[in-house]
Design an enzyme around this catalytic site. Sequence first.
Site, short mmCIF file in Angstrom:
data_model
loop_
_atom_site.label_atom_id
_atom_site.label_comp_id
_atom_site.label_asym_id
_atom_site.label_seq_id
_atom_site.Cartn_x
_atom_site.Cartn_y
_atom_site.Cartn_z
N GLY A 157 -6.83 1.04 10.09
CA GLY A 157 -6.39 1.65 9.05
C GLY A 157 -7.63 2.41 8.35
O GLY A 157 -8.54 2.41 8.86
N ASN B 115 -0.83 -3.57 14.15
CA ASN B 115 0.37 -3.54 14.87
C ASN B 115 0.73 -1.88 14.98
O ASN B 115 1.75 -1.63 15.48
CB ASN B 115 1.46 -4.20 14.29
CG ASN B 115 1.96 -3.81 12.74
OD1 ASN B 115 1.26 -2.93 12.21
ND2 ASN B 115 3.02 -4.09 12.26
N LEU B 116 -0.14 -1.12 14.22
CA LEU B 116 -0.07 0.39 14.55
C LEU B 116 1.01 0.88 13.70
O LEU B 116 1.58 1.89 13.86
CB LEU B 116 -0.26 0.99 15.80
CG LEU B 116 -1.12 0.41 16.74
CD1 LEU B 116 -1.06 0.73 18.35
CD2 LEU B 116 -2.65 0.75 16.03
N PHE C 49 -7.01 -6.76 5.98
CA PHE C 49 -6.43 -5.50 5.32
C PHE C 49 -5.04 -5.28 5.70
O PHE C 49 -4.49 -4.47 5.26
CB PHE C 49 -7.43 -4.35 6.23
CG PHE C 49 -8.77 -4.30 5.72
CD1 PHE C 49 -9.23 -3.83 4.72
CD2 PHE C 49 -9.78 -4.51 6.72
CE1 PHE C 49 -10.54 -3.92 4.43
CE2 PHE C 49 -11.02 -4.62 6.64
CZ PHE C 49 -11.59 -3.92 5.28
N SER D 233 -6.26 -5.33 -4.96
CA SER D 233 -6.26 -3.82 -5.48
C SER D 233 -6.28 -4.12 -7.22
O SER D 233 -5.71 -5.26 -7.78
CB SER D 233 -4.74 -3.17 -5.38
OG SER D 233 -4.72 -2.21 -6.18
N TYR E 46 4.98 -3.58 -4.18
CA TYR E 46 3.59 -3.56 -3.43
C TYR E 46 2.51 -4.11 -4.30
O TYR E 46 1.89 -5.18 -3.80
CB TYR E 46 3.35 -2.18 -3.31
CG TYR E 46 1.76 -2.10 -2.81
CD1 TYR E 46 1.18 -2.29 -1.69
CD2 TYR E 46 0.78 -1.60 -3.76
CE1 TYR E 46 -0.06 -2.35 -1.42
CE2 TYR E 46 -0.64 -1.47 -3.31
CZ TYR E 46 -0.85 -1.76 -2.33
OH TYR E 46 -2.52 -1.76 -1.91
N LYS F 36 0.27 -7.94 -3.70
CA LYS F 36 -1.23 -8.11 -3.89
C LYS F 36 -1.41 -9.61 -4.79
O LYS F 36 -2.27 -10.43 -4.42
CB LYS F 36 -1.91 -6.90 -4.43
CG LYS F 36 -1.81 -5.84 -3.39
CD LYS F 36 -2.91 -6.11 -2.12
CE LYS F 36 -2.50 -5.29 -0.94
NZ LYS F 36 -3.19 -5.63 0.20
N ASN G 93 0.80 9.89 -0.74
CA ASN G 93 0.90 9.50 -1.81
C ASN G 93 -0.31 9.36 -2.89
O ASN G 93 -0.09 9.05 -4.09
CB ASN G 93 1.31 7.81 -1.76
CG ASN G 93 2.63 7.70 -1.03
OD1 ASN G 93 3.76 7.90 -1.47
ND2 ASN G 93 2.41 7.18 0.39
N ARG H 55 4.92 9.84 -14.26
CA ARG H 55 5.75 9.11 -13.10
C ARG H 55 5.72 7.75 -13.57
O ARG H 55 4.79 7.15 -14.08
CB ARG H 55 4.66 9.25 -11.83
CG ARG H 55 5.11 8.49 -10.54
CD ARG H 55 4.43 8.98 -9.35
NE ARG H 55 3.07 8.62 -9.55
CZ ARG H 55 2.02 8.75 -8.61
NH1 ARG H 55 2.36 9.00 -7.34
NH2 ARG H 55 0.76 8.32 -8.95
N GLY I 294 5.55 4.04 -14.63
CA GLY I 294 4.55 2.83 -14.09
C GLY I 294 3.17 3.36 -14.03
O GLY I 294 2.17 2.60 -13.97
N1 LIG Z 1 -6.13 2.77 0.26
C1 LIG Z 1 -5.82 2.17 -1.21
O1 LIG Z 1 -5.63 3.33 -2.22
C2 LIG Z 1 -5.95 1.04 -1.42
C3 LIG Z 1 -6.12 0.67 -2.51
C4 LIG Z 1 -6.02 -1.00 -2.79
C5 LIG Z 1 -5.91 -1.87 -1.72
N2 LIG Z 1 -5.68 -1.50 -0.45
C6 LIG Z 1 -5.28 -2.45 0.36
O2 LIG Z 1 -6.14 -2.08 1.33
C7 LIG Z 1 -5.89 -2.51 2.67
C8 LIG Z 1 -5.90 -1.51 3.86
O3 LIG Z 1 -5.60 -0.02 3.07
P1 LIG Z 1 -5.68 1.22 3.83
O4 LIG Z 1 -5.56 2.29 2.87
O5 LIG Z 1 -6.67 0.94 4.78
O6 LIG Z 1 -4.11 1.05 4.66
P2 LIG Z 1 -3.60 1.55 6.09
O7 LIG Z 1 -2.24 1.63 5.97
O8 LIG Z 1 -4.53 2.91 6.48
O9 LIG Z 1 -4.03 0.24 6.88
C9 LIG Z 1 -3.44 -0.69 6.95
C10 LIG Z 1 -3.35 -1.38 8.46
O10 LIG Z 1 -2.53 -2.41 8.45
C11 LIG Z 1 -1.59 -2.08 9.47
N3 LIG Z 1 -0.55 -3.06 9.35
C12 LIG Z 1 0.45 -3.14 8.59
N4 LIG Z 1 1.10 -4.31 8.77
C13 LIG Z 1 0.79 -4.97 9.71
C14 LIG Z 1 1.23 -6.18 10.42
N5 LIG Z 1 2.38 -6.79 9.92
N6 LIG Z 1 0.38 -6.52 11.24
C15 LIG Z 1 -0.53 -5.90 11.70
N7 LIG Z 1 -1.07 -4.99 11.28
C16 LIG Z 1 -0.40 -4.49 10.43
C17 LIG Z 1 -1.21 -0.71 9.45
O11 LIG Z 1 -0.72 -0.36 10.93
C18 LIG Z 1 -2.62 0.02 9.11
O12 LIG Z 1 -3.22 0.40 10.45
C19 LIG Z 1 -4.33 -2.77 2.51
O13 LIG Z 1 -4.17 -4.26 2.27
C20 LIG Z 1 -4.03 -2.00 1.29
O14 LIG Z 1 -3.07 -2.65 0.27
C21 LIG Z 1 -5.58 0.06 -0.33
#
Ligand SMILES: NC(=O)c1ccc[n+]([C@@H]2O[C@H](COP(=O)([O-])OP(=O)(O)OC[C@H]3O[C@@H](n4cnc5c(N)ncnc54)[C@H](O)[C@@H]3O)[C@@H](O)[C@H]2O)c1
Length: 388
Positions: A50, A72-73, A126, A170, A196, A200, A245, A341, A343
Amino acid sequence: MLTLTKAIYTFLVVYYVIIPAGYLTKWWFFNEDTFEMNGRANILVTGGAGYVGSHTIVELLTNGYNVVAIDNLVNSYAVKDDKPESLKRVEKITGKTIIFYNVDIRDNTALQKLFQTHRFDCVIHFAALKAVGESVQIPLTYYQNNIAGSSTLFEVMKENGVKKVVFSSSATVYGIPQFLPITEEHPTGQGCTNPYGKTKYFVEEILKDVCTSDKEWSVILLRYFNPVGAHESGDIGEDPTGIPNNLMPYLAQVAVGRREKLHIFGNDYDTHDGTGIRDYIHITDLAIGHVQALEKLFEPMFRGCKAYNLGTGRGYSVLEMIDAFAKASGKKIHYEFTKRREGDVAASYADASLAKDELNWTATKDIHDMCKDTWNWQIKNPYGFQKR
Ligand SMILES: NC(=O)c1ccc[n+]([C@@H]2O[C@H](COP(=O)([O-])OP(=O)(O)OC[C@H]3O[C@@H](n4cnc5c(N)ncnc54)[C@H](O)[C@@H]3O)[C@@H](O)[C@H]2O)c1
Ligand SMILES: *[C@@H]1O[C@H](CO)[C@@H](O)[C@H](O)[C@H]1NC(C)=O
């Protein structure tokens, strides 16, 4: 006589000096703690394909850590049976190899096999679903994936004696800010308005309970503000599927002509220009924050569960972001105001001093770097990782 003394002397030197020295050297080179001290620990990265995961892996590899990534993509692009494109790009940037498995964190059996194949010193977790709006539509999927998945992961870690974790949390756990800037002491879990955000908060609570139950655990909760931008190479970046988003990828898609205009949710907030103010943080700064968190976790005295904000401590309004992005891209950004929006809050920004004091970490990149690097990634990859 002289030869006998010499023989005894030689024997003593070999027996008491050379042999022990050999053992000591061997111990020094092969001791696991030494690996950690050399920064060569083995890190399992979940959700490694990700946005935040891929950028963090770049920093881990350049700092000498070994990385095994799983994903898991569900939210990442890959050609069937191949390594995800994002991680191929990370290998290109760093010149290093990443071991990758297509594993779901809810799959206990697959995780057991993984932990029996590799010895991990720490897990950076992550993997999660992260779309706020979608989480309102399909809450059970979010609870199953993010909470049950995390708890399965922690269970397997525990069974295999891996008790160090860095968790992607987050700023959303703070709910509606009661004061600004937001410190780590700010109450959490109150007014988390969507499933969501609640996942967290719940996973944070699970980890706190785990630390209370077993003093061998060391956990760092990283509370991200708003990660934006891309690696300066432009080879990896945020690759949202469908309608973005978040503000920044949306802005980028308007600038590149993929979308007509930006919708700004509300211009009647109590801020200097009426639009919402957020603390945006460059993804590379955020990624380095994870390396600093690891260093902290590997300190021999570190125990328990600690939360750190990762933000710049400075907020920008939507209109300021549009202005900065227009400058960085040289494009006119069309926008219109729509209603608020649900929230959303007027303003949110971090007090980032705890991470500075305890993790020796501060954000070094500014709003111009964030916009410039987003734009560079966008024009190099107009359709993200998927080639058109
Ligand atoms: N990007 C943001 O704005 C933000 C802000 C705060 C927190 N976060 C947190 O940071 C983390 C990473 O976020 P991101 O922006 O890189 O999101 P992302 O969707 O790009 O990366 C998350 C990855 O996790 C994988 N995934 C999801 N469920 C899975 C499962 N059950 N098993 C294996 N893999 C799984 C997805 O395929 C994806 O590649 C997340 O936990 C997210 O909640 C992100
Ligand atoms: C803190 O970080 C800076 C720059 O990254 C580094 O030069 C310095 O040695 C670090 N200090 C400590 C105490 O680790």
